[in-house]
Design an enzyme around this catalytic site. Structure first.
Site, PDB file in Angstrom:
ATOM      1  N   ASP A 272      10.163  53.107  41.434  1.00  0.00           N
ATOM      2  CA  ASP A 272       9.475  51.827  41.290  1.00  0.00           C
ATOM      3  C   ASP A 272       9.986  51.025  40.091  1.00  0.00           C
ATOM      4  OD1 ASP A 272       8.545  53.498  39.383  1.00  0.00           O
ATOM      5  OD2 ASP A 272       6.408  53.103  39.733  1.00  0.00           O
TER       6      ASP A 272
ATOM      7  N   HIS B 284      39.491  49.669  37.649  1.00  0.00           N
ATOM      8  CA  HIS B 284      38.062  49.438  37.399  1.00  0.00           C
ATOM      9  C   HIS B 284      37.391  50.692  36.849  1.00  0.00           C
ATOM     10  CE1 HIS B 284      37.695  45.565  40.018  1.00  0.00           C
ATOM     11  NE2 HIS B 284      38.329  45.383  38.893  1.00  0.00           N
TER      12      HIS B 284
ATOM     13  N   ASP C  80      38.179  45.687  28.911  1.00  0.00           N
ATOM     14  CA  ASP C  80      38.004  44.527  29.783  1.00  0.00           C
ATOM     15  C   ASP C  80      36.509  44.276  29.826  1.00  0.00           C
ATOM     16  OD1 ASP C  80      37.758  42.674  31.822  1.00  0.00           O
ATOM     17  OD2 ASP C  80      39.092  43.725  33.218  1.00  0.00           O
TER      18      ASP C  80
ATOM     19  N   ASP D 195      35.549  36.756  30.752  1.00  0.00           N
ATOM     20  CA  ASP D 195      36.248  37.910  31.344  1.00  0.00           C
ATOM     21  C   ASP D 195      37.537  38.101  30.559  1.00  0.00           C
ATOM     22  OD1 ASP D 195      37.354  39.844  32.955  1.00  0.00           O
ATOM     23  OD2 ASP D 195      37.613  38.545  34.704  1.00  0.00           O
TER      24      ASP D 195
ATOM     25  N   HIS E   4      47.770  44.098  41.337  1.00  0.00           N
ATOM     26  CA  HIS E   4      46.735  43.078  41.536  1.00  0.00           C
ATOM     27  C   HIS E   4      47.295  41.686  41.278  1.00  0.00           C
ATOM     28  CE1 HIS E   4      46.030  42.557  37.169  1.00  0.00           C
ATOM     29  NE2 HIS E   4      46.037  43.866  37.053  1.00  0.00           N
TER      30      HIS E   4
ATOM     31  N   HIS F 241      41.864  34.735  38.969  1.00  0.00           N
ATOM     32  CA  HIS F 241      40.748  34.428  39.860  1.00  0.00           C
ATOM     33  C   HIS F 241      39.919  33.351  39.195  1.00  0.00           C
ATOM     34  CE1 HIS F 241      38.076  36.798  37.211  1.00  0.00           C
ATOM     35  NE2 HIS F 241      39.003  37.740  37.224  1.00  0.00           N
TER      36      HIS F 241
ATOM     37  N   HIS G 275      34.084  36.752  39.483  1.00  0.00           N
ATOM     38  CA  HIS G 275      35.040  36.335  40.508  1.00  0.00           C
ATOM     39  C   HIS G 275      34.361  35.155  41.200  1.00  0.00           C
ATOM     40  CE1 HIS G 275      36.754  40.682  40.454  1.00  0.00           C
ATOM     41  NE2 HIS G 275      37.149  39.965  39.433  1.00  0.00           N
TER      42      HIS G 275
ATOM     43  N   GLU H 151      45.684  37.227  33.867  1.00  0.00           N
ATOM     44  CA  GLU H 151      45.519  38.637  33.513  1.00  0.00           C
ATOM     45  C   GLU H 151      46.574  39.570  34.105  1.00  0.00           C
ATOM     46  OE1 GLU H 151      42.133  40.628  35.385  1.00  0.00           O
ATOM     47  OE2 GLU H 151      41.466  38.704  36.193  1.00  0.00           O
TER      48      GLU H 151
ATOM     49  N   TYR I  96      50.807  49.139  34.755  1.00  0.00           N
ATOM     50  CA  TYR I  96      50.089  50.415  34.771  1.00  0.00           C
ATOM     51  C   TYR I  96      51.026  51.512  35.261  1.00  0.00           C
ATOM     52  CZ  TYR I  96      46.673  46.661  35.108  1.00  0.00           C
ATOM     53  OH  TYR I  96      45.981  45.485  34.911  1.00  0.00           O
TER      54      TYR I  96
ATOM     55  N   ARG J 206      46.717  45.590  30.071  1.00  0.00           N
ATOM     56  CA  ARG J 206      46.398  44.310  30.707  1.00  0.00           C
ATOM     57  C   ARG J 206      45.984  43.364  29.595  1.00  0.00           C
ATOM     58  NH1 ARG J 206      43.296  45.986  34.331  1.00  0.00           N
ATOM     59  NH2 ARG J 206      41.187  45.742  33.535  1.00  0.00           N
TER      60      ARG J 206
ATOM     61  N   GLU K 218      44.132  39.576  29.253  1.00  0.00           N
ATOM     62  CA  GLU K 218      43.419  38.603  30.091  1.00  0.00           C
ATOM     63  C   GLU K 218      42.724  37.541  29.248  1.00  0.00           C
ATOM     64  OE1 GLU K 218      40.123  40.311  32.344  1.00  0.00           O
ATOM     65  OE2 GLU K 218      40.181  38.625  33.746  1.00  0.00           O
TER      66      GLU K 218
HETATM   67  N1  GLY Z   1      36.966  42.571  35.086  1.00  0.00           N
HETATM   68  C1  GLY Z   1      37.294  42.183  36.381  1.00  0.00           C
HETATM   69  C2  GLY Z   1      38.466  41.335  36.404  1.00  0.00           C
HETATM   70  O1  GLY Z   1      39.174  41.215  35.439  1.00  0.00           O
HETATM   71  O2  GLY Z   1      38.717  40.659  37.362  1.00  0.00           O
HETATM   72 MN    MN Z   2      38.576  41.362  33.432  1.00  0.00          MN
HETATM   73 MN    MN Z   3      39.393  39.053  35.589  1.00  0.00          MN
END
Ligand code: GLY
Ligand code: MN
Ligand code: MN
Length: 431
Positions: free
Chosen positions: A32, A235, A252, A263, A342, A346, A353, A376, A380, A398, A400
């Site tokens: 609950d 992720h 990240d 982000d 990737h 975005h 996103h 970004e 890797y 990475r 970003e």
């Molecule tokens: N943290 C998710 C992305 O960078 O898109």
């Molecule tokens: Mn990110």
């Molecule tokens: Mn991102």
């Protein structure tokens, strides 16, 4: 602001149509208890009404333009869960032309829709509402033989709405700058903790603490804190391992502030110095990110941004010995995808996103002022990748940033978070 958005949305709807929008419900966490409430981004965008179980009807069929359904005031319930605006608040503080308790939604739908030709509604959110709409459309079709107007279609309002959300106005950009500022502070706090033996979750806690302390709702998405080879898991959210000297920790993480996401990814050297192979990989990704930022301007597309990053990344992969042959061949064949799997960007806004289509008529859309997106690139090298030179395995990087397109280029909203090697090292030392 919300009223102006509703007006623009109504202007874009066809005459004779009605939009039915459902707010978010509380999501059960266990038994609950619930997750903290987070309003549906589309619903927030048009109403600013950030309480559970609301619905809005926007009409362009001659009826009252804006009807809200909300949880009714209830002193007993409010003793437990706090203030709710109720019907009175919906009218007084949220600009509704009429408002009703949420419990009356299904019963009032027939009357609200009886003159509409088209109903804008997202199917699949609430089975009872969907069933009611189908029932009403069927009924109306039968009656239409008697000359009464009937809804001809249930259409998805998101095409209109998401096109609006894609272009951020000055107020939204201000909020996103503030989100970036909070995120900068949080990254700084975490970067200073990157030492041998400290656990990833300790850094995640420092991020959370700063997000909340500065008035943010918390992280805009689950924070990723990946030390060493954990950075190669895109992720990674377990965040439960100790950091090791001589490795990097990839963070990240971005604040959600006043509804808007930031982000940001940075990689910090555990122990304060970029060394060896990790430094070489880092420099490649940094160069790729700068190449991508270079072409982030009106008229170009996110494909251009991606291709700029990709070219630099792949040349770096060849130089590092990750790929054989030429960069052109690797781009042609897609062999680089072992190490960069990737996309580079975005949209960013109320959702991390964010809403908005990426292509129009099958072609990537040109960037325009007010659009906000991430840049970004990453590289890797999974531990298990036997084709890679051994000294590079387990390194993930990475970088970003969040970028707003301006009239003649872009504003990097997160530029104040260091990324050049010397600047990052100084930051980690607390200098
Ligand atoms: N943290 C998710 C992305 O960078 O898109
Ligand atoms: Mn990110
Ligand atoms: Mn991102």
């Amino acid at each position: 602001m919300f009223a102006a958005r509703r007006r623009r949305f109504l202007d874009a709807m066809e005459p004779g149509s009605v939009a039915l929008l459902l707010g978010a419900r509380l999501a059960t966490r266990s038994n609950d208890t619930h997750f903290p409430f987070r309003q549906d981004s589309d619903f927030h965008y048009l109403t600013g009404f950030d309480h559970p179980n609301a619905a809005a009807v926007l009409r362009k069929d001659g009826g009252p333009a804006y009807t809200l359904f909300v949880e009714a005031r209830d002193p007993d319930a409010e003793t437990w869960t706090g203030y709710r605006p109720g019907v009175e608040g919906a009218l007084a503080d949220y600009g509704a032309d009429e408002a009703f308790p949420h419990s009356e939604l299904l019963g009032k739908l027939p009357g609200l829709l009886e003159r509409s030709r088209r109903v804008h509604h997202v199917l699949g959110r609430d089975a009872r509402v969907d069933a009611k709409l189908v029932e009403l459309a069927d009924l109306a079709r039968m009656r239409s033989r008697a000359g009464i107007a009937a809804p001809e279609a249930i259409v998805d309002p998101r095409a209109l709405l998401h096109e609006m959300r894609l272009y951020k106005d000055a107020d939204e950009l201000d909020v996103m700058r503030r989100a970036a500022e909070v995120t900068r502070e949080a990254h700084e706090a975490a970067a200073r903790m990157a030492r041998e033996g400290v656990y990833e979750y300790e850094l995640a806690a420092a991020l959370d603490f700063t997000f909340r302390r500065r008035g943010g709702a918390g992280p805009a998405y689950e924070s990723i804190v990946g030390g060493g080879a954990n950075a190669t898991v895109l992720h990674y959210v377990a965040n439960d391992q100790p950091l090791r000297d001589g490795t990097l920790v990839l963070i990240d993480a971005g604040a959600e502030y006043a509804g808007y996401a930031s982000d940001v990814t940075r990689c910090y050297p555990v122990g304060g110095r970029f060394t060896g192979a990790a430094r070489e990989v880092y420099e490649v990704v940094l160069a790729a990110q700068e190449a991508a930022l270079e072409v982030s301007r009106p008229g170009n597309t996110l494909d251009d941004v991606h291709e700029a990053a990709l070219r630099t990344l792949v040349e770096g992969m060849v130089a590092l010995g990750l790929l054989t042959g030429s960069a052109d061949e690797a781009i042609q064949s897609g062999s680089y995808k072992t190490f960069y799997m990737h996309r580079t960007s975005h949209w960013l806004g109320l959702d991390v996103h964010d809403a908005g289509v990426y292509a129009i008529d099958g072609k990537p859309r040109p960037l325009e002022p007010g659009m906000v997106f991430t840049v970004e690139p990453g590289l890797y090298v999974p531990l298990r990748e036997e084709k890679a030179p051994a000294h590079l395995r387990g390194i993930g990087v990475r970088i970003e940033d969040d970028v707003a397109v301006t009239d003649d280029g872009h504003e990097n909203l997160t530029a104040s978070i260091p990324k050049r090697v010397d600047d990052v090292e100084a930051w980690c030392r607390g200098a």
